[in-house]
Design an enzyme around this catalytic site. Structure first.
Site, PDB file in Angstrom:
ATOM      1  CB  THR A   1      -1.031  -0.008   1.156  1.00 55.57           C
ATOM      2  OG1 THR A   1      -1.847   1.159   1.038  1.00 55.57           O
ATOM      3  CG2 THR A   1      -0.375  -0.045   2.513  1.00 55.57           C
ATOM      4  CD  GLU A   2      -1.397   5.613  -2.633  1.00 54.28           C
ATOM      5  OE1 GLU A   2      -1.423   5.105  -3.761  1.00 54.28           O
ATOM      6  OE2 GLU A   2      -2.062   6.631  -2.329  1.00 54.28           O
ATOM      7  CG  ASN A   3      -1.034   4.045   3.288  1.00 57.15           C
ATOM      8  OD1 ASN A   3      -1.260   3.227   2.386  1.00 57.15           O
ATOM      9  ND2 ASN A   3      -1.571   3.932   4.478  1.00 57.15           N
TER      10      ASN A   3
ATOM     11  CB  SER B   1       5.934   3.978  -0.184  1.00 55.32           C
ATOM     12  OG  SER B   1       4.828   3.247  -0.638  1.00 55.32           O
TER      13      SER B   1
END
Lengths: 250, 220, 250, 220
Positions: free
Chosen positions: B48-50, B90
């Site tokens: 997940t990008e976060n 990320s």
């Protein structure tokens, strides 16, 4: 003795001038330094440029800051959310300027500012309207767009713990923009759950070295932790579930 | 009458194409359904990008952790073997080409693989791009998950996108409720038509000269 | 089940072709993956380009690889050291090509390869002979030189521990180039002291996520640790001090 | 007869100019001596390019840790409050302007602050630059620690460097065995002459028109 801790959030945000560019950490609500934002609101600085991934949620934190109309411009990747009504209203009324940046470019531009990079060729956004007017170049058979660093006067971020040198550790995905914003601002201000003794953070696990940190203020443990351990019992906004249960029982 | 599979059936169809050991990013919205159909006995690692690799399912009630969310700001969990990292790291994972697959929604996909999924360009609309442009250009395979037809009946597969682009020539495959299409140098190739759907029907619905993958193996 | 562990160093370096560009971690001896280098020597690949900060120390590890004359070119920042006699001889004999890169440019170019950056404007080297022939540009009143990523076919690095997904933790300044080289190579091979069970590395402390790792091999604990704890008793090259003491006593 | 202070006296002189709380990188060689004279009751945080902030002194015999070294590959220790990081992060600290002071050796320093300290350009010499160019352009203040005169008696302070440059206009101050010089828009200014040394003697030794800092406050 180096001691970057300050006694309260008022001291933490002291001196932020009108017209400042302020980076604010967080991805949605996770990692958003709400206590520092509240202090910035009380402080009263205006004509601000804010750099954040989003443009506020609900009526608290960044959204509350926007509601004061002291933010001239916001630089972000994802302003429109289900609960971004404060920003939405200001934007539609033409009362706030928006610089929309793809999230990876936002992150890399912030890092570049901290790392002394003059500019960099990014693969993201090529051929889109977010690259209009920007220099492009083919390198090794692929198109790139030239992106420049984003600097800030102040970064307001949230971490889990700090020592008096300003070494920081974060918690889960609340880490997000904190470590890179800390490197890109002239003054980095951090709110933490707790100040721990120097030497109690394993040097292998420091995420942000104190080099990047100017002021640290303890704001108390987040509601879903007890003694540093996750205990839950809250909703995604951090509000106690108990209240809901009681309401449901009525 | 054309066959249209459900959103869940489509998610299962996509999940079946993801090999064990893949690093996968599932976009906000419908693509997150794919996670529900990944085989329980295989290890597929979600990004997940976060700032998390090894994302797990939603937590039990009472165990919601506001610090542990996905790109859609929903509560998630972390599996054994997970890792947290900051936003530049990320997106370096995405942009550096380290993700095997990402699954994204779409307003339109062009036959050259252009993707439009972030803005309808409507006047007064508030734009928001998030990580879509980074995902579009970063993953080794960019899969689109979408209905074939928009609500007005127009095809989302198009000769050229009318909506603002997310990425140029970035989509490798489109999973729709009618069929699965590969993006090839010769245009969209029908990889699999669901139910009784025929390539002629799909051509009629899309208005595109679709390649019949079954009869053009040599051509591609 | 994902299992990136391999049983031995021979398997770890299998398939490295002649002509490959191989990044080798380490700063001097710290973090140098000596067992993998020895396996690469036994493997026999030749015409290699090596990327490392240095050009070998003494007669072991990278120096031993250079001594095989299978290295066509080395990309590094600091070849000349008191104990770099193997490289020195080859260089003076014209038997090895040297690309000298300032250390920060070396690190940032490796990172750029892993992060998908097309090229970047660096502040380092401007106006020096190491920037000759490179594009320069004034940005915000300062001169920069355009630097390009360094990619590798294979990275050979050393870490302290890994799990079967390839998540890595390092030890002290032996971390150095490992985390960035892992991102820049098509295939990343890691030697570790030990393989630990999945889930035993705190997700907050993973330095290199398994995403970047292809093969992991355990080579046993370094001589100055016992049960993972530092016990010392060695010199800077990792040799037992006892021997010296005995020699001194004779 | 001119006064020349010892290498250790010079290191102590430099140490006295470094304020508490500074983040400092000491270059390989003589500059590492500065660490020995930093006041024990003040906290000054040493950075080493190979991935450590909070570097401590050399370990006791028997406690050498081959994983814990400085840029000169000598064994060191880590203080409480230390942090380890990888090479890109370490050089981002330098290049991003986060270090307050670095102390470097020199072959030559020009009156415009150019530094030459990595190569004599001699034919057949093996070049090695390490982190010198990054340090030279990165730290807020770049201090040079050197003898004023080379072994052949020529001045290391020069109008223009003859040796290959490390960085352009990067030096802020030069600490020599004869005197301390600031680099100013008007050239070298004598900040402090050691012992009985006079500015006239220093002018004769360097062949440069030195600014007398004591009499030119307004000029700078």
């Amino acid at each position: 003795m180096i001691d970057k801790t300050v006694p309260d959030v008022e001291t933490a945000v002291a001196g932020i001038p009108d017209g400042a560019t302020v980076m604010i950490g967080g991805f949605g609500r996770a990692g958003q330094p709400v206590e520092l934002i509240d202090a910035l609101i009380a402080h009263g600085a205006k004509d601000l440029t804010i750099v954040n991934n989003n443009a506020g949620n609900g009526d608290v934190g960044l959204a509350a800051l926007l509601a004061t109309k002291r933010v001239r411009k916001i630089v972000c990747s994802f302003p429109r959310q289900s609960d971004s009504w404060v920003f939405d209203g200001l934007y539609r009324a033409g009362e706030i300027e928006l610089e929309l940046v793809p999230q990876g470019n936002l992150a890399e531009r912030i890092r570049a500012a901290g790392a002394g990079i003059g500019a960099f060729f990014s693969p993201t956004g090529v051929g889109t309207e977010l690259a209009v007017g920007k220099e492009t170049r083919e390198i090794r058979g692929r198109q790139y767009v030239l992106e420049h660093p984003i600097f800030a006067d102040v970064a307001l971020i949230s971490a889990r713990a700090a020592d008096r040198w300003g070494n920081l550790v974060y918690r889960e995905t609340a880490r997000n923009f904190g470590p890179i914003m800390a490197t890109a601002a002239a003054t980095t201000v951090v709110q933490v759950d707790e100040i721990v003794p120097l030497g109690s953070i394993d040097p292998e696990t420091v995420v942000t070295p104190g080099l990047f940190v100017d002021r640290v203020v303890a704001v108390g443990q987040r509601a879903w932790l007890q003694g540093g351990t996750f205990v839950g019992g809250v909703d995604i906004e951090g509000r106690p579930l108990v209240a809901d249960t009681e309401e449901a029982a009525r | 009458m054309t066959t249209r599979i459900s959103r869940n059936e489509l998610a299962a169809r996509i999940a079946a194409d993801i090999p064990e050991g893949s690093f996968v990013n599932l976009g906000i919205g419908a693509p997150t359904l794919v996670a529900n159909f990944l085989p329980a006995d295989e290890e597929i690692i979600l990004h997940t990008e976060n700032g998390l690799l090894g994302m797990g399912p939603a937590p039990e009630p009472g165990r919601i952790d506001p610090d542990l969310i996905n790109a859609g700001k929903q509560p998630v969990t972390a599996l054994a073997g997970a890792a947290y990292f900051h936003h530049a790291d990320s997106f370096a994972m995405m942009r550096g080409g380290h993700l095997d697959v990402c699954v994204l929604g779409a307003f339109q996909v062009s036959q050259t693989g252009d993707l439009a999924n972030w803005s309808t360009g409507a006047p007064g609309a508030i734009p928001a791009v998030g990580g879509a442009m980074d995902l579009a250009i970063g993953a080794k395979d960019v899969y689109v998950m979408t209905d074939l037809l928009a609500k007005d009946g127009s095809s989302k597969l198009v000769a050229a996108c009318a909506y603002p682009l997310t990425g140029v020539g970035c989509v490798s495959r489109v999973y729709t409720d009618h069929a699965v299409f590969d993006v090839t140098p010769a245009g969209f190739a029908v990889r699999e038509a669901f139910g009784d759907n025929t390539i002629e029907e799909l051509r009629a619905l899309t208005g595109l000269e679709l390649v019949d993958a079954a009869t053009s193996v040599e051509g591609n």
